[in-house]
Design a protein around this motif. Structure first.
Motif, PDB file in Angstrom:
ATOM      1  N   UNK A  62      32.225  22.784  32.840  1.00  0.00           N
ATOM      2  CA  UNK A  62      32.082  21.390  33.273  1.00  0.00           C
ATOM      3  C   UNK A  62      31.719  20.495  32.090  1.00  0.00           C
ATOM      4  N   UNK A  63      30.870  20.990  31.203  1.00  0.00           N
ATOM      5  CA  UNK A  63      30.498  20.222  30.009  1.00  0.00           C
ATOM      6  C   UNK A  63      31.720  19.999  29.122  1.00  0.00           C
ATOM      7  N   UNK A 100      26.408  15.072  31.535  1.00  0.00           N
ATOM      8  CA  UNK A 100      26.421  16.216  30.631  1.00  0.00           C
ATOM      9  C   UNK A 100      24.986  16.653  30.299  1.00  0.00           C
ATOM     10  N   UNK A 101      24.097  15.699  30.121  1.00  0.00           N
ATOM     11  CA  UNK A 101      22.692  16.009  29.869  1.00  0.00           C
ATOM     12  C   UNK A 101      22.084  16.768  31.048  1.00  0.00           C
ATOM     13  N   UNK A 102      22.420  16.350  32.264  1.00  0.00           N
ATOM     14  CA  UNK A 102      21.927  17.046  33.451  1.00  0.00           C
ATOM     15  C   UNK A 102      22.456  18.474  33.510  1.00  0.00           C
ATOM     16  N   UNK A 103      23.724  18.668  33.154  1.00  0.00           N
ATOM     17  CA  UNK A 103      24.298  20.012  33.149  1.00  0.00           C
ATOM     18  C   UNK A 103      23.618  20.890  32.106  1.00  0.00           C
ATOM     19  N   UNK A 106      20.438  21.971  33.470  1.00  0.00           N
ATOM     20  CA  UNK A 106      20.649  23.028  34.460  1.00  0.00           C
ATOM     21  C   UNK A 106      20.839  24.380  33.780  1.00  0.00           C
ATOM     22  N   UNK A 107      21.576  24.406  32.672  1.00  0.00           N
ATOM     23  CA  UNK A 107      21.767  25.655  31.920  1.00  0.00           C
ATOM     24  C   UNK A 107      20.418  26.171  31.438  1.00  0.00           C
ATOM     25  N   UNK A 108      19.608  25.281  30.898  1.00  0.00           N
ATOM     26  CA  UNK A 108      18.289  25.662  30.410  1.00  0.00           C
ATOM     27  C   UNK A 108      17.430  26.213  31.556  1.00  0.00           C
TER      28      UNK A 108
END
Length: 126
Positions: A62-63, A100-103, A106-108
């Motif tokens: 998605x990023x 993108x920052x939110x994604x 989420x990964x973190x």
């Protein structure tokens, strides 16, 4: 801190709002704390389970898609015919950067949850 609320987008009937605090965090980035070189790390290394690995893989795709959209918008913004719509393009780019920052956050979070789960299993075995 700036607490002004700025509407970023309406998505699926939900209004996404970015506060000034969130905007500053997005621009500066999240600074990791207490990082040590891998050779000096004494704890167990992160081993992703298959579910977490698949979730991270989906978030990274998605990023990549958002990066592609941003590049297309940057190109369209640079065209002379679109000089009157620059503000629209910049607003859309900022919205995509926030998404993108939110994604990335989420990964973190997935990695942190997986590591906590992994270390809790180690505590039970000892």
């Amino acid at each position: 801190m700036e607490y002004t609320r700025v509407m970023v987008a309406t998505k699926g009937g939900f209004t996404q709002v970015m506060t000034g605090e969130m905007r500053n965090l997005m621009k500066k980035g999240v600074k990791p704390s207490r990082l040590v070189p891998a050779k000096d790390f004494k704890g167990p290394k992160l081993e992703l389970d298959s579910i977490s690995a698949n979730e991270i893989k989906g978030l990274k795709s998605q990023i990549a898609s958002i990066n592609w959209q941003i590049k297309k918008l940057e190109f369209r913004k640079s065209l002379p015919a679109n000089s009157s719509r620059i503000a629209e393009f910049e607003a859309e780019i900022e919205r995509l950067q926030f998404e993108m920052f939110e994604l990335q956050s989420n990964i973190r979070d997935v990695k942190i949850a997986c590591y906590k789960n992994q270390t809790s299993m180690l505590d039970l075995e000892v």
